[in-house]
Design an enzyme around this catalytic site. Sequence first.
Site, PDB file in Angstrom:
ATOM      1  N   GLU A   1       9.090   2.041  11.217  1.00 25.48           N
ATOM      2  CA  GLU A   1      10.301   2.772  10.873  1.00 25.48           C
ATOM      3  C   GLU A   1       9.469   4.297  11.010  1.00 25.48           C
ATOM      4  OE1 GLU A   1      13.216   2.258  10.801  1.00 25.48           O
ATOM      5  OE2 GLU A   1      13.382  -0.020  10.301  1.00 25.48           O
TER       6      GLU A   1
ATOM      7  N   GLU B   1       9.224  17.249  14.585  1.00 28.31           N
ATOM      8  CA  GLU B   1       9.535  16.712  13.244  1.00 28.31           C
ATOM      9  C   GLU B   1       8.917  17.775  12.187  1.00 28.31           C
ATOM     10  OE1 GLU B   1       8.333  13.054  11.283  1.00 28.31           O
ATOM     11  OE2 GLU B   1      10.384  12.698  10.846  1.00 28.31           O
TER      12      GLU B   1
ATOM     13  N   LYS C   1       0.920  -1.338  -0.026  1.00 30.87           N
ATOM     14  CA  LYS C   1      -0.120   0.014   0.201  1.00 30.87           C
ATOM     15  C   LYS C   1       0.898   1.310  -0.133  1.00 30.87           C
ATOM     16  CE  LYS C   1      -1.918   3.124   1.755  1.00 30.87           C
ATOM     17  NZ  LYS C   1      -1.576   4.623   1.459  1.00 30.87           N
TER      18      LYS C   1
ATOM     19  N   CYS D   1      13.523  11.227   6.854  1.00 32.64           N
ATOM     20  CA  CYS D   1      13.327  10.963   8.216  1.00 32.64           C
ATOM     21  C   CYS D   1      14.645  11.156   9.032  1.00 32.64           C
ATOM     22  CB  CYS D   1      12.923   9.604   8.356  1.00 32.64           C
ATOM     23  SG  CYS D   1      13.978   8.438   7.495  1.00 32.64           S
TER      24      CYS D   1
HETATM   25  P1  NAD Z   1       2.167   8.809   7.248  1.00 29.47           P
HETATM   26  O1  NAD Z   1       2.346   8.139   8.358  1.00 29.47           O
HETATM   27  O2  NAD Z   1       1.201   9.868   7.117  1.00 29.47           O
HETATM   28  O3  NAD Z   1       1.948   7.649   5.992  1.00 29.47           O
HETATM   29  C1  NAD Z   1       2.579   6.856   5.820  1.00 29.47           C
HETATM   30  C2  NAD Z   1       1.568   5.824   5.080  1.00 29.47           C
HETATM   31  O4  NAD Z   1       0.865   5.030   5.727  1.00 29.47           O
HETATM   32  C3  NAD Z   1       1.149   6.209   3.762  1.00 29.47           C
HETATM   33  O5  NAD Z   1       1.164   5.111   2.896  1.00 29.47           O
HETATM   34  C4  NAD Z   1      -0.279   6.417   4.342  1.00 29.47           C
HETATM   35  O6  NAD Z   1      -1.491   6.223   3.363  1.00 29.47           O
HETATM   36  C5  NAD Z   1      -0.370   5.417   5.399  1.00 29.47           C
HETATM   37  N1  NAD Z   1      -1.438   5.445   6.520  1.00 29.47           N
HETATM   38  C6  NAD Z   1      -1.943   6.821   6.849  1.00 29.47           C
HETATM   39  N2  NAD Z   1      -2.920   6.540   7.798  1.00 29.47           N
HETATM   40  C7  NAD Z   1      -2.648   5.270   8.146  1.00 29.47           C
HETATM   41  C8  NAD Z   1      -3.836   4.441   9.020  1.00 29.47           C
HETATM   42  N3  NAD Z   1      -4.560   4.886   9.860  1.00 29.47           N
HETATM   43  N4  NAD Z   1      -3.471   3.253   9.115  1.00 29.47           N
HETATM   44  C9  NAD Z   1      -2.664   2.432   8.268  1.00 29.47           C
HETATM   45  N5  NAD Z   1      -2.051   3.263   7.309  1.00 29.47           N
HETATM   46  C10 NAD Z   1      -2.046   4.651   7.395  1.00 29.47           C
HETATM   47  O7  NAD Z   1       3.621   9.398   6.683  1.00 29.47           O
HETATM   48  P2  NAD Z   1       4.029  10.225   5.465  1.00 29.47           P
HETATM   49  O8  NAD Z   1       3.687  11.531   5.841  1.00 29.47           O
HETATM   50  O9  NAD Z   1       3.655   9.512   4.230  1.00 29.47           O
HETATM   51  O10 NAD Z   1       5.788  10.327   5.801  1.00 29.47           O
HETATM   52  C11 NAD Z   1       6.437  11.174   6.241  1.00 29.47           C
HETATM   53  C12 NAD Z   1       6.749  10.362   7.718  1.00 29.47           C
HETATM   54  O11 NAD Z   1       7.557   9.192   7.324  1.00 29.47           O
HETATM   55  C13 NAD Z   1       7.733  11.171   8.642  1.00 29.47           C
HETATM   56  O12 NAD Z   1       7.503  11.349   9.795  1.00 29.47           O
HETATM   57  C14 NAD Z   1       8.895  10.505   8.197  1.00 29.47           C
HETATM   58  O13 NAD Z   1       9.868  10.590   9.599  1.00 29.47           O
HETATM   59  C15 NAD Z   1       8.603   9.161   8.253  1.00 29.47           C
HETATM   60  N6  NAD Z   1       9.745   8.406   7.511  1.00 29.47           N
HETATM   61  C16 NAD Z   1      10.262   7.609   8.405  1.00 29.47           C
HETATM   62  C17 NAD Z   1      11.413   6.733   7.909  1.00 29.47           C
HETATM   63  C18 NAD Z   1      12.135   5.725   8.468  1.00 29.47           C
HETATM   64  O14 NAD Z   1      12.902   4.832   8.094  1.00 29.47           O
HETATM   65  N7  NAD Z   1      12.261   5.930  10.166  1.00 29.47           N
HETATM   66  C19 NAD Z   1      11.674   6.766   6.458  1.00 29.47           C
HETATM   67  C20 NAD Z   1      10.920   7.575   5.731  1.00 29.47           C
HETATM   68  C21 NAD Z   1       9.928   8.507   6.230  1.00 29.47           C
END
Ligand code: NAD
Length: 510
Positions: free
Chosen positions: A281, A412, A205, A315
């Site tokens: 992550e 963040e 997804k 991140c």
């Molecule tokens: P997000 O958490 O909003 O979304 C990530 C994914 O989760 C998307 O596919 C989204 O559609 C899905 N999602 C959203 N709500 C959900 C729910 N209730 N249940 C299940 N899935 C759901 O994150 P984002 O805005 O896409 O990405 C940015 C974030 O990702 C930042 O906080 C960043 O630090 C983090 N990030 C972490 C790493 C790491 O390796 N630690 C790497 C890249 C990004």
Amino acid sequence: MSSNELLTGAVAVRDDAAELARLRADLSAQAPNLLIDGHWRPAASGATLDVDDPATGAVIARIAAGDAQDVEHAVAAARRAFRDGPWPRLPASKRAALLFALADAIEREQGRFALLESLDAGHSLASIRAGDLPLGLRSLRDYAGWATKIAGEVPMRSSEQAGMDYFLREPIGVVAIVTPWNAPFLMVLQKLGAALAAGCTVVIKPAELAPLSALRIGELCARVGLPDGVVNVVTGTGLAAGQALAEHPDVNLISFTGSTQVGRSIMAAAARSNLKRVVLELGGKSPVLVLGDADLDRAARAIVAEIVFKSGQYCAAGSRVYVQASLHEALLERLRAGMDGVRIDAGYAAGCEMGPMISQAQRERAQEIVDHSLAEGARALTGGRARPGAGYFYPPTLLTGVESHMRAVREEIFAPVLTVMPFADDASAAQIAALANDSHYGLSAKLWSRDLRNVHELIGRIESGQVIVNGGGGEATLPFGGVKQSGYGRENGHVGLSAFTEIKAVRLGY
Ligand code: NAD
């Protein structure tokens, strides 16, 4: 073609423009479909979502808005492929060969993948070509190599009982891969490589804001010969498709990268449903410690390069800088000069060094945090205001006069924003580490010093999944993941692979 054109890269740029036009045409003709059980089909509801180009805000593609019904079909297909299909039972060498073939197929298309990712996620072509693409391919090939090395053990017997004891390491089952928009290609490949090498089947997804490379990876999986149902791709929103995967009683593991807030809700959903395993992550607010003996020019260049990489939407980016007081002014001067020199443009434009942010909502959130800290007394030495006009551009921003309680230091921001705070020249390692650890995140920490004794002492005291000393980034073979609220578990190499397996202990009596 003149030799001058070859030297300057003008030819590549001209080719990029032509290929970009072809790509845009292909995307606008692409049907909004999901990949389920080897077939491309619309969402059961028929709903779609628009995907835009963050550099202009213009719609570039339509995707299927999958929901719980589609997730149901995709998980059922993945379960059939796991229970009845050949994939988990294939000789590991054959699984490895298919993963190497997938890596080769992606590599053959790497030019197009770079443009696709740049158009979809906004990042500069240079950063994708030097970072995401080679790292993603190294990760996939590394996992392909591990496929034949997954093994159980036969421990020494410690009792008189006749027979044999051993344990197997088996694929965990159906894996949900849920990824963010900031590094869509890399995140999908890292998780997919591990899952497939272990013999699992998957439902991907991808983030709804940048889902296009995941769809193309799904297409190539089918093309290289992965059996139907082994890799399924369900696009859609997090609330409709992501949550349905997190709640699903027949998913064995959810490998998630994204925000801490969503990670928390996924863990709760896993607990509520079937206690599926989770790898999380999550977010970061990584400290950068610049000690008195640091190479200041190198440190400043690296700090700027990292915070503008993916427009700060990385991140592990170092975003809280702490510098020894005697170097404070000199560092600020270098950081400001570096930030002011960054060429900002559409990611796919020639010479771009930093593209736009992913969306208007992300940019507004960054602005709100910066404004809040400015109102509390922080000063912007450069940047601090969103660029007017089309697209979601935000300039590199350097905040000084900050205090540890301010939102810009605590939250963040996920934008190209640095905060800089000095510490006393005679601060002890414990005091410096306390600054680094003053966060509920613990994903990555950066350290600039040539004094090995200090470096080792600080490495021991810093609460973080990763410490980077004197520059550089992560690698496909180095475990990656966070402590505290940056997550749960590690990715990469055999350490990452183990999350995709279960252990079965066997006592074999005679
Ligand atoms: P997000 O958490 O909003 O979304 C990530 C994914 O989760 C998307 O596919 C989204 O559609 C899905 N999602 C959203 N709500 C959900 C729910 N209730 N249940 C299940 N899935 C759901 O994150 P984002 O805005 O896409 O990405 C940015 C974030 O990702 C930042 O906080 C960043 O630090 C983090 N990030 C972490 C790493 C790491 O390796 N630690 C790497 C890249 C990004």
